[in-house]
Design a protein around this motif. Sequence first.
Motif, PDB file in Angstrom:
ATOM      1  N   THR A   1       0.805  -1.231   0.000  1.00 19.69           N
ATOM      2  CA  THR A   1       0.000   0.000   0.000  1.00 19.69           C
ATOM      3  C   THR A   1       0.832   1.273   0.000  1.00 19.69           C
ATOM      4  OG1 THR A   1      -0.069  -0.044   2.396  1.00 19.69           O
ATOM      5  CG2 THR A   1      -1.906  -1.102   1.229  1.00 19.69           C
ATOM      6  N   GLY A   2       2.145   1.169  -0.188  1.00 16.68           N
ATOM      7  CA  GLY A   2       2.993   2.362  -0.197  1.00 16.68           C
ATOM      8  C   GLY A   2       2.630   3.331  -1.310  1.00 16.68           C
ATOM      9  N   SER A   3       3.192   4.547  -1.224  1.00 13.68           N
ATOM     10  CA  SER A   3       2.776   5.607  -2.142  1.00 13.68           C
ATOM     11  C   SER A   3       3.665   5.688  -3.385  1.00 13.68           C
ATOM     12  CB  SER A   3       2.784   6.944  -1.419  1.00 13.68           C
ATOM     13  OG  SER A   3       4.102   7.297  -1.080  1.00 13.68           O
ATOM     14  N   ALA A   4       4.531   4.711  -3.600  1.00 18.69           N
ATOM     15  CA  ALA A   4       5.347   4.699  -4.808  1.00 18.69           C
ATOM     16  C   ALA A   4       5.814   3.274  -5.045  1.00 18.69           C
ATOM     17  CB  ALA A   4       6.552   5.616  -4.656  1.00 18.69           C
ATOM     18  N   GLY A   5       6.017   2.930  -6.320  1.00 18.49           N
ATOM     19  CA  GLY A   5       6.511   1.587  -6.600  1.00 18.49           C
ATOM     20  C   GLY A   5       6.147   1.114  -7.995  1.00 18.49           C
ATOM     21  N   PHE A   6       6.648  -0.039  -8.331  1.00 19.73           N
ATOM     22  CA  PHE A   6       6.345  -0.696  -9.598  1.00 19.73           C
ATOM     23  C   PHE A   6       6.149  -2.181  -9.339  1.00 19.73           C
ATOM     24  CE2 PHE A   6       8.732   2.981 -11.005  1.00 19.73           C
ATOM     25  CZ  PHE A   6       8.047   3.381 -12.147  1.00 19.73           C
ATOM     26  N   VAL A   7       5.348  -2.816 -10.201  1.00 22.27           N
ATOM     27  CA  VAL A   7       5.278  -4.270 -10.209  1.00 22.27           C
ATOM     28  C   VAL A   7       5.626  -4.738 -11.623  1.00 22.27           C
ATOM     29  CG1 VAL A   7       3.742  -6.269 -10.050  1.00 22.27           C
ATOM     30  CG2 VAL A   7       3.591  -4.438  -8.352  1.00 22.27           C
ATOM     31  N   CYS A   8       6.457  -5.761 -11.715  1.00 20.43           N
ATOM     32  CA  CYS A   8       6.715  -6.420 -13.001  1.00 20.43           C
ATOM     33  C   CYS A   8       6.153  -7.830 -12.931  1.00 20.43           C
ATOM     34  CB  CYS A   8       8.210  -6.522 -13.284  1.00 20.43           C
ATOM     35  SG  CYS A   8       8.993  -4.957 -13.620  1.00 20.43           S
ATOM     36  N   VAL A   9       5.399  -8.207 -13.940  1.00 21.39           N
ATOM     37  CA  VAL A   9       4.895  -9.575 -14.037  1.00 21.39           C
ATOM     38  C   VAL A   9       5.372 -10.143 -15.374  1.00 21.39           C
ATOM     39  CG1 VAL A   9       2.843 -11.034 -14.155  1.00 21.39           C
ATOM     40  CG2 VAL A   9       2.884  -9.053 -12.612  1.00 21.39           C
ATOM     41  N   CYS A  10       6.028 -11.295 -15.322  1.00 27.18           N
ATOM     42  CA  CYS A  10       6.567 -11.909 -16.541  1.00 27.18           C
ATOM     43  C   CYS A  10       5.886 -13.257 -16.751  1.00 27.18           C
ATOM     44  CB  CYS A  10       8.070 -12.170 -16.396  1.00 27.18           C
ATOM     45  SG  CYS A  10       8.976 -10.715 -15.904  1.00 27.18           S
ATOM     46  N   ILE A  11       5.709 -13.676 -18.002  1.00 28.87           N
ATOM     47  CA  ILE A  11       5.187 -15.024 -18.220  1.00 28.87           C
ATOM     48  C   ILE A  11       6.177 -15.843 -19.027  1.00 28.87           C
ATOM     49  CG2 ILE A  11       2.744 -14.467 -18.033  1.00 28.87           C
ATOM     50  CD1 ILE A  11       2.643 -14.412 -21.093  1.00 28.87           C
ATOM     51  N   ASN A  12       7.314 -15.268 -19.296  1.00 34.42           N
ATOM     52  CA  ASN A  12       8.224 -15.938 -20.216  1.00 34.42           C
ATOM     53  C   ASN A  12       9.647 -15.673 -19.783  1.00 34.42           C
ATOM     54  OD1 ASN A  12       9.228 -17.248 -22.400  1.00 34.42           O
ATOM     55  ND2 ASN A  12       8.801 -15.616 -23.867  1.00 34.42           N
ATOM     56  N   ARG A  13       9.950 -16.043 -18.503  1.00 30.02           N
ATOM     57  CA  ARG A  13      11.246 -15.652 -17.973  1.00 30.02           C
ATOM     58  C   ARG A  13      12.340 -16.662 -18.314  1.00 30.02           C
ATOM     59  NH1 ARG A  13      12.653 -16.595 -11.741  1.00 30.02           N
ATOM     60  NH2 ARG A  13      14.645 -16.817 -12.777  1.00 30.02           N
ATOM     61  N   GLU A  14      13.530 -16.127 -18.370  1.00 26.90           N
ATOM     62  CA  GLU A  14      14.716 -16.977 -18.503  1.00 26.90           C
ATOM     63  C   GLU A  14      15.284 -17.227 -17.111  1.00 26.90           C
ATOM     64  OE1 GLU A  14      17.076 -16.132 -22.600  1.00 26.90           O
ATOM     65  OE2 GLU A  14      17.465 -14.737 -20.957  1.00 26.90           O
ATOM     66  N   ASP A  15      16.212 -18.195 -17.012  1.00 27.97           N
ATOM     67  CA  ASP A  15      16.984 -18.317 -15.778  1.00 27.97           C
ATOM     68  C   ASP A  15      17.985 -17.178 -15.752  1.00 27.97           C
ATOM     69  OD1 ASP A  15      15.685 -20.498 -14.851  1.00 27.97           O
ATOM     70  OD2 ASP A  15      17.043 -21.928 -15.805  1.00 27.97           O
ATOM     71  N   ALA A  16      17.725 -16.206 -14.929  1.00 25.79           N
ATOM     72  CA  ALA A  16      18.601 -15.040 -14.913  1.00 25.79           C
ATOM     73  C   ALA A  16      19.709 -15.255 -13.906  1.00 25.79           C
ATOM     74  CB  ALA A  16      17.799 -13.799 -14.548  1.00 25.79           C
ATOM     75  N   LEU A  17      20.865 -14.649 -14.179  1.00 22.64           N
ATOM     76  CA  LEU A  17      21.950 -14.637 -13.207  1.00 22.64           C
ATOM     77  C   LEU A  17      21.510 -13.789 -12.025  1.00 22.64           C
ATOM     78  CD1 LEU A  17      24.950 -14.099 -15.614  1.00 22.64           C
ATOM     79  CD2 LEU A  17      24.366 -16.177 -14.360  1.00 22.64           C
ATOM     80  N   PRO A  18      22.155 -13.970 -10.878  1.00 18.31           N
ATOM     81  CA  PRO A  18      21.816 -13.081  -9.755  1.00 18.31           C
ATOM     82  C   PRO A  18      22.035 -11.634 -10.166  1.00 18.31           C
ATOM     83  CG  PRO A  18      23.173 -14.904  -9.005  1.00 18.31           C
ATOM     84  CD  PRO A  18      23.152 -14.976 -10.501  1.00 18.31           C
ATOM     85  N   LEU A  19      21.164 -10.747  -9.679  1.00 14.84           N
ATOM     86  CA  LEU A  19      21.224  -9.334 -10.080  1.00 14.84           C
ATOM     87  C   LEU A  19      22.299  -8.598  -9.297  1.00 14.84           C
ATOM     88  CD1 LEU A  19      17.453  -8.448 -10.362  1.00 14.84           C
ATOM     89  CD2 LEU A  19      19.138  -8.314 -12.182  1.00 14.84           C
ATOM     90  N   GLU A  20      23.027  -7.808 -10.032  1.00 16.49           N
ATOM     91  CA  GLU A  20      24.064  -6.955  -9.452  1.00 16.49           C
ATOM     92  C   GLU A  20      23.371  -5.778  -8.745  1.00 16.49           C
ATOM     93  OE1 GLU A  20      28.058  -6.235  -8.889  1.00 16.49           O
ATOM     94  OE2 GLU A  20      27.311  -7.828 -10.209  1.00 16.49           O
ATOM     95  N   VAL A  21      23.706  -5.570  -7.480  1.00 23.96           N
ATOM     96  CA  VAL A  21      23.104  -4.471  -6.727  1.00 23.96           C
ATOM     97  C   VAL A  21      24.004  -3.246  -6.834  1.00 23.96           C
ATOM     98  CG1 VAL A  21      22.552  -3.707  -4.380  1.00 23.96           C
ATOM     99  CG2 VAL A  21      21.936  -6.005  -5.122  1.00 23.96           C
TER     100      VAL A  21
END
Lengths: 642, 642
Positions: free
Chosen positions: A55-75
């Motif tokens: 319920t926060g006042s900012a943000g995004f949602v991503c929904v994928c239906i066709n994902r690859e095995d991704a490498l760990p994300l670099e922070v």
Amino acid sequence: MTETIKDDAFDLLEALKAQLKAHELDAILIPHNDEYLSSELTPDCERIATLTNFTGSAGFVCVCINREDALPLEVANRKDESDLRKIEHEQAVFVDGRYKVQVKEQVNEDVYDCFNFAEITPAAYLCAILPKKSRVGVDLKCISYQYYQDLKQALSIAGIEIVPLEENLLDLVWEDRPKAVCSPVEIFPDEYNGCPSMQKRQALAQTLRDRSLDATIISSPETVCWLLNIRGRDRDFLPIINCRLVAYANEALEWYVNLEHLSDEVQASLEDHVGHIDIFPEVGFDDVLQRLSSSNCTIYVDPRNTNAHIFDVLYSHGAKVVKGLGLCELPKARKNATELAGEHKAHLKDGVAMCRFQAWLDDLTKASNITDLEGYQRRVEDIDEAVLAEKAEYFRRIEGDFIEPSFATISALGPNAAMCHYNHAEVATARKMGTDPLYLIDSGAQFLEGTTDITRTILVGPNLTEEMQLMYTLVLKAHIALASTIFPPGTCGMQLDAIARRPLWEYGCDYEHGTGHGVGHVLAVHEGPHNISTKSSNIPLEVGMVTSIEPGYYEADKYGIRLENLYEVCPCSQQGCQHMLCFEPLTLVPFDTRLILRELLTPAERSWLNDYHQNVLSVIKNAASTLSDMEVSYLTTATAAI
Amino acid sequence: MTETIKDDAFDLLEALKAQLKAHELDAILIPHNDEYLSSELTPDCERIATLTNFTGSAGFVCVCINREDALPLEVANRKDESDLRKIEHEQAVFVDGRYKVQVKEQVNEDVYDCFNFAEITPAAYLCAILPKKSRVGVDLKCISYQYYQDLKQALSIAGIEIVPLEENLLDLVWEDRPKAVCSPVEIFPDEYNGCPSMQKRQALAQTLRDRSLDATIISSPETVCWLLNIRGRDRDFLPIINCRLVAYANEALEWYVNLEHLSDEVQASLEDHVGHIDIFPEVGFDDVLQRLSSSNCTIYVDPRNTNAHIFDVLYSHGAKVVKGLGLCELPKARKNATELAGEHKAHLKDGVAMCRFQAWLDDLTKASNITDLEGYQRRVEDIDEAVLAEKAEYFRRIEGDFIEPSFATISALGPNAAMCHYNHAEVATARKMGTDPLYLIDSGAQFLEGTTDITRTILVGPNLTEEMQLMYTLVLKAHIALASTIFPPGTCGMQLDAIARRPLWEYGCDYEHGTGHGVGHVLAVHEGPHNISTKSSNIPLEVGMVTSIEPGYYEADKYGIRLENLYEVCPCSQQGCQHMLCFEPLTLVPFDTRLILRELLTPAERSWLNDYHQNVLSVIKNAASTLSDMEVSYLTTATAAI
């Protein structure tokens, strides 16, 4: 937060994925904001909350239906390997630092990955998780053109295409979506706004002519309401009505608004108040854009507060567009004398209310029980965050010309305060007093005269640690460091931000939110174009602007501290500095001196604090003849020099 | 500064105007920089100095032949009507704040208007003075593509067209223009650079491949010299040779350089040192750009350090260009362990030299005469700024591996120090000691191990005022405030700048130059991409970067104060702050404690200063066995705790 909500949400997620498939999309990006790019949403636009429970006042949602095995994300700025983030699910929620604790409380992590978008952007995530040449759907109405451009560029690295959506796919499957709100237009009298609408309109038209422009599109409802000197109640906390406007160099105005907002009576008085304007139903706005585009007009549009759909229509019909900061943004931010006088009046009321609240709270923590709002006896241990928030609102409401709170009160005991934007109304059980040493309350009001916003952290119970006192003192030092800064004209918020952070940095600490935001006049409590933050705050602070200063410190699962005042930017009156600017406090509420490690304050810091408190005492005592003896006694003690 | 120079310059101005007429131009914009966008010019590129007598290291000249009667120019952030600036002539010189005093000393104001371009940009001036649809000639080789774009946009408001010039019109009429310099290429040994050229080349090629790029154009000679581990002597102070380079994703390098730089012997050893590179004469570079453009390559180019002519050729031949920060800029700025160890060695030598210089100066001001460099007796009153500068250079030169000064020493007595970039060699008579209380010396060296840059302001005579002491103390507080700041990774210079300015702002004061600049390793003493300033310093400071911290205060016609050290950006070792960054001093030279108003320093500031001095004393004493008793005695007194 109940399981039922999560199950409903899960069905919705599955239905959304079916839509993605039907539209031959690999993913969808769902922004938090509505088509006015407002973060204060009407219930029909609470898309992320409906889908994910966040319920926060900012943000995004991503929904994928066709994902690859991704490498760990670099922070970003990661310190070691442990900072790498794995992608576990097909969908993810992205929030900013203010919400990093709250998002994990609200969102089901068995379904969603939760990321801080200062560390991983939705674009980086999509590049990592999707095969090349994937198609990502976005409702262009809900992102700014600026963001759209940045997103396109970021996704192009991985050859990912953005597909503008004709319809919002989530809305298509959202079964019991609430209806849009449509409140009556209210005239905002000149005695409060200080500048007749006609005068604002003439100045705008002059600016258009000076810059060889034919028209400008104003698609921020706050700005339209400012220009027309009207208000409304379409949203909680933000007294506006949804609408857009086209202003022409010949002073003509075309107003695009749901006509249900306008009774005949209001329409008649509007003409007196505003002068002649052409009023059209808002649903026809796309046609207007097309007409404008093919009219050979040069049209000025702000890419940061105008949605990408509007630009899409303009460009696809060959419009001549000039982009830049909205032409009303600086005039709106530079408050006039009437608005500033109103802000001071509003803050006097707010100061009285908050002083009475703090006196009440002080008394409460000394007694074992108190009389609550309805006259019942309650034990301290039964007082929860909701009661505290109601009490603070009560003291504001009994001051005159109170419209509504200026945002959802953050009333947070103990560890709940570590969530910068905690809302007790959104958790299963509000936390009760009795065991936590610290209470954080961030609250404010829309009064007819002006808008307030203040945060205090207050000692309310046992188990106070020296660490908490140290952190309180550092946050106070941070506040004073910036509040006492004198600076030359032309200085922007990004230059000033680190002055507040430095005392915290010295102890290896920081806060993951901005240091200050502009404040509207009986409009949005967060109003640009200026702000004070580590990024994108390159608008110089000018005389008459209002800004918060609100450093903080948050220790997850333990406590949170934030100390916020509003300030007016003023010419400095100090000898030799008359060409400089400074911050004059609007807020009139004591800081809790019991939490200060006095020896850590420099003499200059003590002197700033004592002067501030001396002023609070004299102004509040003079103004509030209704203060009880107990309240006067509290105030005298609370403002005593340290 | 003689009348003869001005007369010559006047003839040149008239000849230039004839060229404007012949080329159907209404005006010309002449930038200070050369086609490498370097500010350290070879004599054949000293265009502004030749035309106007202004010798500063940055600026623009506008010459118009078809001016309108312009309204007085609006000055940015002006305080009152008196700030409006009238345009009196057909030509104007634009300089930055550092040169606002100097420009009026050097330029004939009967011929040129002199403006500070922070207040009035050349573009605003041209818009004001020229009729609409005027044509302004610019040599695109001498401005960056970024500046070209900004300029085009700014001039388009007034419908003014920029006409790229095929030839530099000033060069056409510059009769006794010196020949271009061409020094031999020198190998810069791996023991000093710490990273073989092949390794840098491989990393660059890897970056190109990672980003799906085919090639990058490196048009900054400093960066080419860094990549190839070579140096040269084409310019004073900046040990480079003029050249450009194209690097490919397959690790191939094409080097474009005047072949006179390369003896057969050097060519042979170069192959050992650098690996194989293809060497071509630089005159053919435009052909290469055309070939690259039509080759379907994706070419990466930095629009801030590449001239607009290069982009013009690329775009006009259909090149696929990706723009961004040069791919070697951050690797070059993050010094490796060898480079950092070298910087520390260089600063130890520099510290010994400056301590001996200050000891000598201290002795000089106590005695009535001294023995000068040649062994003659001179009276203190005969010692001028030139002698002082030579003496400081002498002490550096006798340390080993001294190459040359890293910039023209600023040796300024009394009011001359109010000109931030004063050069005693460019005025008719260098000022003599004896009457001024304060002396400012900003100097540095290129040693084989590293590059130094330090400024001190020193008490050298009578008439010291309390105001001078106050301003010295404020500048010192400014220096300490930033030097002692601990900050998180990701923080950029623009965020930190105001921390230094705040102590001065508090007294209504400021300085019109940046707070800090990056420093190259045996390369440019001003090297980006990072810096610490009020603007455009959005590159985060990283471990291994070197930066100056140099706040100042300048009172025109009276005195100038600047206190500059170089610092290495390091991980913070303080308990609880190991994830933060801090500044570790490279410079080892005492500040003049006699000028400090001790009571204005906080205990923390005193402690920083005393710790710094304690370290200077022990390191210099340990290292310099050759110090005389007098020098040791000076150092002991100068570094005593306050």
